[in-house]
Design a protein around this motif. Structure first.
Motif, mmCIF file in Angstrom:
data_model
loop_
_atom_site.group_PDB
_atom_site.id
_atom_site.type_symbol
_atom_site.label_atom_id
_atom_site.label_comp_id
_atom_site.label_asym_id
_atom_site.label_seq_id
_atom_site.Cartn_x
_atom_site.Cartn_y
_atom_site.Cartn_z
ATOM 1 N N GLU A 55 0.835 -1.200 0.000
ATOM 2 C CA GLU A 55 0.000 0.000 0.000
ATOM 3 C C GLU A 55 0.872 1.253 0.000
ATOM 4 O O GLU A 55 1.948 1.271 0.587
ATOM 5 N N ILE A 56 0.353 2.279 -0.658
ATOM 6 C CA ILE A 56 0.928 3.607 -0.503
ATOM 7 C C ILE A 56 -0.142 4.482 0.126
ATOM 8 O O ILE A 56 -1.251 4.611 -0.405
ATOM 9 N N MET A 57 0.182 5.052 1.274
ATOM 10 C CA MET A 57 -0.747 5.931 1.982
ATOM 11 C C MET A 57 -0.328 7.363 1.678
ATOM 12 O O MET A 57 0.800 7.770 1.974
ATOM 13 N N GLU A 58 -1.266 8.119 1.114
ATOM 14 C CA GLU A 58 -1.011 9.497 0.692
ATOM 15 C C GLU A 58 -1.832 10.435 1.577
ATOM 16 O O GLU A 58 -3.065 10.341 1.618
ATOM 17 N N GLY A 59 -1.170 11.315 2.288
ATOM 18 C CA GLY A 59 -1.869 12.239 3.180
ATOM 19 C C GLY A 59 -2.610 13.318 2.419
ATOM 20 O O GLY A 59 -2.065 13.937 1.503
ATOM 21 N N VAL A 60 -3.854 13.562 2.815
ATOM 22 C CA VAL A 60 -4.694 14.579 2.188
ATOM 23 C C VAL A 60 -4.870 15.784 3.123
ATOM 24 O O VAL A 60 -4.880 16.927 2.691
ATOM 25 N N ALA A 61 -4.991 15.508 4.399
ATOM 26 C CA ALA A 61 -5.098 16.574 5.404
ATOM 27 C C ALA A 61 -4.737 15.980 6.757
ATOM 28 O O ALA A 61 -4.837 14.781 6.971
ATOM 29 N N GLY A 62 -4.314 16.836 7.678
ATOM 30 C CA GLY A 62 -3.886 16.360 8.990
ATOM 31 C C GLY A 62 -2.508 15.731 8.907
ATOM 32 O O GLY A 62 -1.800 15.871 7.892
ATOM 33 N N SER A 63 -2.124 15.054 9.954
ATOM 34 C CA SER A 63 -0.805 14.424 9.973
ATOM 35 C C SER A 63 -0.845 13.185 10.849
ATOM 36 O O SER A 63 -1.810 12.942 11.580
ATOM 37 N N CYS A 64 0.228 12.397 10.763
ATOM 38 C CA CYS A 64 0.315 11.168 11.539
ATOM 39 C C CYS A 64 1.775 10.832 11.788
ATOM 40 O O CYS A 64 2.674 11.399 11.171
ATOM 41 N N ARG A 65 1.972 9.915 12.733
ATOM 42 C CA ARG A 65 3.286 9.309 12.939
ATOM 43 C C ARG A 65 3.154 7.843 12.584
ATOM 44 O O ARG A 65 2.154 7.199 12.945
ATOM 45 N N VAL A 66 4.151 7.298 11.919
ATOM 46 C CA VAL A 66 4.065 5.916 11.423
ATOM 47 C C VAL A 66 5.334 5.152 11.780
ATOM 48 O O VAL A 66 6.450 5.680 11.673
ATOM 49 N N ARG A 67 5.146 3.925 12.206
ATOM 50 C CA ARG A 67 6.272 3.009 12.419
ATOM 51 C C ARG A 67 5.980 1.717 11.663
ATOM 52 O O ARG A 67 5.021 0.997 11.978
ATOM 53 N N LEU A 68 6.810 1.450 10.669
ATOM 54 C CA LEU A 68 6.635 0.221 9.897
ATOM 55 C C LEU A 68 7.094 -0.985 10.714
ATOM 56 O O LEU A 68 7.940 -0.870 11.606
#
Lengths: 107, 107
Positions: A55-68
């Motif tokens: 998957e490719i997750m593309e941000g549209v609004a807001g933000s996040c923190r990610v740990r694979l």
């Protein structure tokens, strides 16, 4: 990355996908060429998602923190930024104050 | 009422509409003829929505109880059933155990 605000000429499934008691809600779309994507939102929470296909997750609004999976470092992603997740894997995602809106591309 | 599972040939806005801290999440769509609708889901809760223009809420999955402004009676609506709300009005909606999926038509 330049983003358009909408997808045109697509099919959208009326019934939403509801995950984690509604902390994540998405609608599936199908592009004219048959490509499947989803448009969704993650509410403030820390969740673990499993992937089937990459998957490719593309941000549209807001933000996040990610740990694979297998990594120790958390990385920040906002609107216009993307992160890639391998297939048959997982990732932790933390959304703080504000909802994170995304487009999920299945590779 | 016969329903199709999806809308075809539409535009979908990537950013979701998030109401009531995420108890209601929808995505706006625009049909080829310019008609605007939204596809959404309401998680278990009791909410009051205000309307600007008249709306027809069409159930896609799950069920709800609805009380229109000025009425005392609650009515039940499930998948394939619709209820109409006047413009500049409001309605109370109660969703119990299971998420209520809907299409909102703006009249």
């Amino acid at each position: 990355m330049t983003q358009t605000a909408q997808f045109d000429g697509v099919s959208v499934v009326k019934k939403a996908n509801v995950y984690f008691d509604g902390k994540c809600v998405s609608h599936s779309i199908v592009l004219a060429d048959g490509t499947k994507k989803s448009v969704g939102v993650i509410l403030p929470s820390t969740l673990t998602f499993n992937t089937g296909v990459p998957e490719i997750m593309e941000g549209v609004a807001g933000s996040c923190r990610v740990r694979l999976k297998g990594e120790t470092e958390w990385k920040n992603y906002g609107a216009g930024e993307s992160f890639q997740v391998p297939g048959n894997s997982s990732f932790d995602i933390e959304v703080a104050d504000e909802a994170y809106h995304y487009v999920c591309h299945f590779a």
